[in-house]
Scaffold this motif. Structure first.
Motif, mmCIF file in Angstrom:
data_model
loop_
_atom_site.group_PDB
_atom_site.id
_atom_site.type_symbol
_atom_site.label_atom_id
_atom_site.label_comp_id
_atom_site.label_asym_id
_atom_site.label_seq_id
_atom_site.Cartn_x
_atom_site.Cartn_y
_atom_site.Cartn_z
ATOM 1 N N VAL A 109 8.770 -11.734 31.971
ATOM 2 C CA VAL A 109 8.689 -11.657 30.512
ATOM 3 C C VAL A 109 7.503 -12.508 30.057
ATOM 4 C CG1 VAL A 109 9.828 -12.541 28.435
ATOM 5 C CG2 VAL A 109 11.115 -11.158 30.077
ATOM 6 N N GLU A 110 6.704 -11.949 29.167
ATOM 7 C CA GLU A 110 5.572 -12.723 28.624
ATOM 8 C C GLU A 110 5.833 -12.972 27.147
ATOM 9 O OE1 GLU A 110 2.603 -13.745 26.326
ATOM 10 O OE2 GLU A 110 2.666 -11.556 26.405
ATOM 11 N N THR A 111 6.005 -14.240 26.794
ATOM 12 C CA THR A 111 6.265 -14.609 25.400
ATOM 13 C C THR A 111 5.386 -15.806 25.032
ATOM 14 O OG1 THR A 111 8.168 -15.851 26.252
ATOM 15 C CG2 THR A 111 8.651 -13.757 25.199
ATOM 16 N N MET A 112 4.159 -15.776 25.552
ATOM 17 C CA MET A 112 3.248 -16.897 25.298
ATOM 18 C C MET A 112 2.507 -16.722 23.976
ATOM 19 S SD MET A 112 1.664 -16.744 29.102
ATOM 20 C CE MET A 112 0.565 -18.110 28.934
ATOM 21 N N GLY A 113 2.219 -15.465 23.634
ATOM 22 C CA GLY A 113 1.427 -15.179 22.432
ATOM 23 C C GLY A 113 -0.058 -15.309 22.711
ATOM 24 N N GLY A 114 -0.875 -14.637 21.879
ATOM 25 C CA GLY A 114 -2.332 -14.698 22.050
ATOM 26 C C GLY A 114 -2.786 -13.838 23.220
ATOM 27 N N VAL A 115 -4.080 -13.579 23.266
ATOM 28 C CA VAL A 115 -4.588 -12.673 24.306
ATOM 29 C C VAL A 115 -4.769 -13.412 25.646
ATOM 30 C CG1 VAL A 115 -6.468 -11.112 24.972
ATOM 31 C CG2 VAL A 115 -5.648 -11.148 22.613
ATOM 32 N N GLU A 116 -5.355 -14.597 25.598
ATOM 33 C CA GLU A 116 -5.525 -15.368 26.836
ATOM 34 C C GLU A 116 -4.759 -16.687 26.755
ATOM 35 O OE1 GLU A 116 -6.445 -14.707 29.672
ATOM 36 O OE2 GLU A 116 -7.929 -13.134 29.604
#
Ligand code: HSE
Length: 400
Positions: free
Chosen positions: A72-79
């Motif tokens: 799951v990716e929930t970091m936000g932002g593109v990089e």
């Protein structure tokens, strides 16, 4: 147990851990097997938190662990989200994300990579929080050609518009209140300037047409110029002002924009208030459909992420087709879009009629100004006329 990892233990990431915990039995029943969180990737440690033993700081720990099937990716932002997600897909892991910035910018590429690797890249939570809208567009409304999508896609600004309409307060005051309540960020730019809604309508339009719609090409206006006086006029006309994100299929291609609109009571989005989101969809054979609910917040958004995890768990050996190629869809010329426009000006009614011809005047009892609604005209025709009229105080498009 299917092993999973979460990248980014902020509001949504911690919500995902919570949902997996609260509903672990019912989720397992829907899959036939449970999901176990093995790692949480974050730069921070979380002493005392239930996941403290699972925290890792190096993304490669997850990349190299063959046991982990769903990330799951929930970091936000593109990089660095993009680099991390790409590594996961390349390593044959499935990914579910809530990150609209990532999906709007890199969606087509990551979908193609997931297809190539026979895994899944799902992003239900990137638009409309907990409201199902990506899956309906991708998997349910497949018999239709989508002719129109009009949404209230930003909870923060909808809360602010609702408060301004109900209480007659000014933008800055309601922004302060929204920040105090945690609805608006300390830096509210992405919400109040419409950038967040712009990325979301870019994602929905890409899914509707199956091609890449670049968010940079979508005409975007926020709500920062809406004032208490505009709200008085809206009330007088029996209307509300809402920040809409819309895309329409026209003979000249898809028309997409984000801007505040005046809506009458008969408009399907008129009654959508507070932090709620709603998306109106028109299909060429379905007709009209509405999707309404909790469009933001920890658990509603985590609900959509975990639903993607369940879908992935049911398709561990199969790529779920997502129709969104990297071929660019050029948008229709914004200048040719037709609307009626509500205008406030310090010019008198005669001057207004001399410039705009026949208009509908509205008197909200404000001294020293004239309010009126134009006939239907293109954006460029309106801009030309507006140059001829001095003292324009405010312009808001009127919803169809
Ligand atoms: N800031 C966003 C909103 C969060 O207010 O809708 C959900 O994307």
């Amino acid at each position: 147990m299917i092993k999973a990892a979460v990248m980014g233990y902020g509001t949504i990431g911690s919500g995902v851990a919570e949902v997996l915990n609260i509903n672990q039995e019912s989720i397992a029943a829907k899959i036939g097997e449970g999901i176990e969180l093995k790692y949480v990737l974050d730069v921070r440690d979380f002493p005392g938190d239930a996941i403290q033993e699972k925290v890792v700081h190096d993304v490669n720990v997850i990349v190299r662990d063959p046991e982990v099937k769903i990330v799951v990716e929930t970091m936000g932002g593109v990089e660095p989200a993009y680099t991390f997600v790409k590594s996961m897909l390349e390593a044959g892991k499935h990914v579910a994300t809530s990150n609209k910035a990532l999906v709007a910018d890199k969606g087509a590429e990551l979908i193609a990579l997931a297809k190539e690797k026979n895994v899944n890249f799902l992003f239900e939570a990137s638009v409309g929080g907990g409201i199902p809208i990506i899956r309906p567009l991708n998997s349910s409304l497949t018999a239709d050609e989508i002719e129109e999508i009009t949404g209230i896609l930003n909870g923060t600004t909808n809360y602010m518009m609702t408060r301004m309409a109900e209480e007659g307060v000014e933008f800055q005051d309601v922004l302060k209140d929204a920040q105090e309540k945690g609805y608006a960020e300390k830096d509210p730019t992405a919400d109040v300037e419409g950038y967040d809604a712009c990325r979301k309508i870019a994602i929905l339009t890409s899914l509707a047409c199956g091609q890449q719609v670049d968010f940079q090409e979508i005409h975007t206006e926020g709500i920062t110029k809406i004032s208490a006086v505009d709200m008085k006029y809206a009330k007088k006309m029996g209307r509300v002002i809402k920040l809409l994100a819309l895309s329409r299929k026209t003979d000249g291609g898809y028309q997409a924009m984000v801007a505040p609109f005046l809506l009458s009571q008969s408009h399907p989005l008129y009654h959508v208030n507070d932090v709620f989101n709603a998306i109106f969809v028109r299909g060429n054979v379905l007709g009209d459909a509405m999707f309404y609910g909790s469009g933001a917040g920890k658990l509603p958004t985590a609900s959509a992420v975990v639903a993607d995890m369940v879908d992935i768990a049911r398709h561990l050996d199969k790529n779920i087709w997502v129709e969104w190629s990297s071929k660019k869809m050029a948008l229709a010329d914004f200048k040719k879009a037709e609307h009626t426009f509500f205008v406030r000006t310090s010019s008198d009614p005669k001057t207004v009629s001399d410039v705009f011809g026949e208009v509908d005047f509205t008197d909200a009892g404000i001294e020293g100004e004239t309010g009126f609604v134009t006939s239907v005209m293109t954006e460029e025709a309106f801009a030309d006329k507006a140059k001829e009229l001095s003292g324009i105080l405010s312009v808001i498009r009127v919803g169809k």
